[in-house]
Design an enzyme around this catalytic site. Structure first.
Site, short mmCIF file in Angstrom:
data_model
loop_
_atom_site.label_atom_id
_atom_site.label_comp_id
_atom_site.label_asym_id
_atom_site.label_seq_id
_atom_site.Cartn_x
_atom_site.Cartn_y
_atom_site.Cartn_z
CD GLU A 58 69.61 24.02 94.28
OE1 GLU A 58 69.96 24.70 93.32
OE2 GLU A 58 69.91 24.26 95.46
CD GLU A 60 72.58 29.17 87.78
OE1 GLU A 60 73.45 29.11 88.69
OE2 GLU A 60 71.40 28.86 87.95
#
Lengths: 417, 287
Positions: free
Chosen positions: B45, B56
């Site tokens: 990824e 995040e």
């Protein structure tokens, strides 16, 4: 999902999946309690706004400004709302809604500190736990508001990432919400974010235009030729415009922060202004598709304004839509003009306006006396969205830096030393 | 529909490894990806950095900041992907935020060939086309819920890319159904509420989500918070077909010392954990 999540192509719900069920729950609560007044929610909200908030706020004729600009100028005095800014309308509405929804904890972000203060105040009043995220830069330039939030027993969490302003605070609040979504409501402070926030915040703020429309008809016997409000994210803007949107004879002028220049510094990812409605490009940020300050790749630029409350890289999707439709006219004024307007209103009308509101007042000066074509008409309503006490440190420093003639001399203090 | 990504889960539990492209620079990223693949990574990824990464945690936020400061852009990202495709034979998945996809107008050469020369039509199509050409096999967009995913799904189908959806602990059954109707490649199971970041335990949410997905035909990979061999083992033993690890690798990248060796060793440790987990369960339900 409600079919009304968009304004034309703008709006929508662009958030992490973890938040979507909470947003669906909120949409449902918004439709039931706010739109359908279930359990008398809106009645309670209006009553609390009146008794706790001090509504209705006056619509005051500004005598000396009227004379100066040779037309009738009326000021909608949101600075007189409890807490000193229009922000309480929305904060009280959302904290009350969160209680109806059974949420135990409130998180919010704040730029200038007015929304954080209003949220902390509403939480203290309604007895709900409250945590506020605020960029470090903003904490430094809005210290009185930080202290006010603490007085109301809210936790204030500094955000050190990026430029430490509103954009970063919103990111951090979204992260908190995504972690604690089951018992927490995020009180977004403007008409931004995923649906239903832009509509819901506008509905809570539209009490401004509801009153103003009635008050101007009472006082002047007719609708105004134009309504002027400053625009950062756009909550006071849409609150001031909403009830006038259907009145086609009324021009709606959204005044953005032109900062120090309308250019873009791509190398450093900076826009030295916050005029996303006038100069931004269509994109997706903080849950909605709207107009944004961004580089050609889609990276969001840091914005700037002397007013922390306008310092944001995006704008509410409804304003983006109304601007595209030609219903709202976006204009902008720079930091210097806003500072001068701050001093002018303080001197001539006995009102110290927030630096946000000073932008709207500065546009009045430009449109009535400057080179730009005068489009304001004979009867103008300007929203004074908040009072300027919170901005005094900034105003002293920035006036000094510019050697601003309009600023009062502080000599009397210096002699006393 | 068979996909390269799905095939990566076919034989044994898969390790999906995340790094931010361009952290700290493009050359290093290539070296790190090679090391992760040597360590047993089955799917990479590759994060395309966006300035506002709201899903995040601090570790990946900082990685994204480093990558942006070093000048990573979508076009440089696609160059990096094309180069990597020549060097590694595992599928590459693009993880990014929707604004970058939405804004992308094609490389300068492509734009110049437009008759107008000005703005191409906005939407995900040019991005997906460029991603497919560079060699991306699938896309994950953390701020694009299923409700807003039609245009991107359409573009992905047109170019043969998988669109991977994230299932959260809060996802309702109704939403889960809609997601599974559209998902391809694998299902990204968000192991816990909150943001990305290494944690020291496996959340109960993980087990709940895996139970809910037991009947699902697509491979299920769990992410958010996995950093150790034991987590990997427990998650695979709990019914996952794979694990997704980001922050634990990004932490190593941030240290900047013997990075490639440490990444390879960490990948090997996690892959081994996943393999251990697979031996603890009876044969997975027939697919």
């Amino acid at each position: 999902m409600s079919s009304e999540s968009k304004f034309g192509e703008y709006g929508g719900q662009y958030v992490p999946e973890a938040l979507m069920p909470a947003i669906e729950e909120l949409t449902d609560a918004y439709e039931r309690y706010v739109l359908d007044n279930e359990e008398g929610f809106m009645d309670e909200f209006r009553e609390r706004l009146r008794d706790f908030g001090g509504r209705p706020t006056p619509l005051q004729r500004a005598d000396r400004l009227s004379e100066r600009y040779d037309r009738e100028v009326y000021l909608k005095r949101e600075d007189l709302l409890h807490g000193g800014a229009h922000k309480l309308n929305n904060a009280l509405g959302q904290v009350l809604l969160a209680k109806y929804m059974g949420k135990e904890r409130i998180v919010a972000e704040t730029g200038a500190g007015q929304h954080g203060t209003a949220t902390a105040m509403a939480c203290a009043y309604l007895d709900v736990d409250c945590e506020i995220y605020m960029g470090r830069t903003d904490i430094n330039r809005q210290r009185p508001n930080v202290f006010r939030m603490r007085l109301h027993d809210a936790a204030v969490n500094p955000v050190d990432i990026g430029s430490g302003t509103l954009k970063e605070a919103i990111n951090e609040t979204m992260r908190d919400w995504a972690t604690n979504v089951e018992d927490t409501h995020y009180v977004i402070g403007s008409i931004v974010g995923p649906h239903p926030f832009p509509r819901m915040v506008r509905d809570f703020q539209s009490v401004i235009s509801e009153e103003a429309r009635e008050q101007i008809r009472e006082k002047a016997g007719r609708l105004p030729d134009s309504v002027v409000a400053c625009a950062g994210g756009g909550s006071n803007t849409m609150g001031t415009f909403h009830e006038f949107v259907g009145d086609e004879s009324v021009d709606l002028v959204a005044v953005e922060a032109g900062g120090s220049a309308l250019t873009i510094d791509e190398e450093n990812g900076l826009a030295p202004h916050s005029a996303s409605l006038s100069t931004g490009e269509d994109g997706v940020l903080h849950g909605a598709r709207t107009k944004l300050l961004q580089n050609p790749d889609g990276q969001i630029l840091e914005s700037h304004s002397v007013s922390a409350g306008l310092d944001y890289s995006g704008v509410g999707p409804e304003l983006a839509y109304l601007a595209d439709e030609g219903r709202v006219t976006p204009v902008n004024v720079g930091d210097d003009a806003a500072l001068e307007a701050f001093h002018r209103l303080s001197k001539t009308e006995g009102i110290i306006p927030a630096l946000e509101s000073s932008h709207a007042l500065a546009y009045l000066e430009e449109a009535a006396l400057g080179d730009t074509r005068d489009e304001l008409g004979d009867l103008v309503v300007v929203n004074v969205s908040g009072r300027g006490d919170k901005d005094l440190d900034t105003v002293i420093e920035e006036s000094d830096k510019r050697d601003l003639d309009a600023a009062p001399s502080m000599e009397v203090f210096e002699h006393g030393e | 529909m068979g996909s390269e990504i799905r095939d990566a889960f076919a034989d044994e539990p898969a390790l999906v490894s995340y790094v931010a492209a361009g952290d700290p620079d493009a050359e290093s990223t290539k070296e790190y990806v090679r090391a992760l693949v040597r360590g047993g990574t089955d799917v990479v990824e590759l994060g395309l950095p966006f300035s506002e990464p709201i899903a995040e945690g601090p570790t990946i936020q900082q990685a994204i900041r480093r990558a942006l400061d070093a000048g990573m852009t979508p076009d440089r990202y696609f160059d990096l992907v094309a180069e990597l495709r020549d060097e590694v034979d595992v599928p590459l998945v693009c993880m990014t935020y929707y604004n970058l996809i939405y804004q992308y107008e094609g490389s300068e050469a492509q734009s110049a060939s437009n008759a107008s020369g000005e703005t191409a039509s906005e939407g995900p199509e040019p991005f997906v086309e460029a991603a497919a050409e560079a060699g991306i096999s699938g896309i994950i967009v953390p701020d694009l819920p299923v409700d807003e995913s039609d245009p991107l799904k359409e573009a992905c189908e047109a170019h043969g890319l998988d669109l991977i959806f994230i299932v959260a602990p809060t996802t309702t059954d109704e939403r889960l159904g809609r997601m599974l109707d559209r998902a391809s490649g694998f299902v990204y199971v968000q192991g816990r509420l909150g943001t990305t970041g290494a944690r020291s335990d496996v959340s109960d949410d993980t087990h709940g989500s895996l139970d809910r997905l037991a009947e699902t035909d697509l491979p299920k990979a769990v992410g958010f918070g996995i950093s150790e061999r034991d987590h990997a083992r427990e998650i695979v033993a709990g019914g996952a077909d794979g694990i997704i690890v980001g922050s634990a690798f990004v932490d190593i990248v941030a240290e900047q010392e013997e990075t490639a060796d440490l990444l390879e060793a960490k990948a090997r440790e996690l892959k081994r954990g996943a393999l251990d987990g697979a031996t603890e369960v009876p044969e997975p339900e027939s697919k």
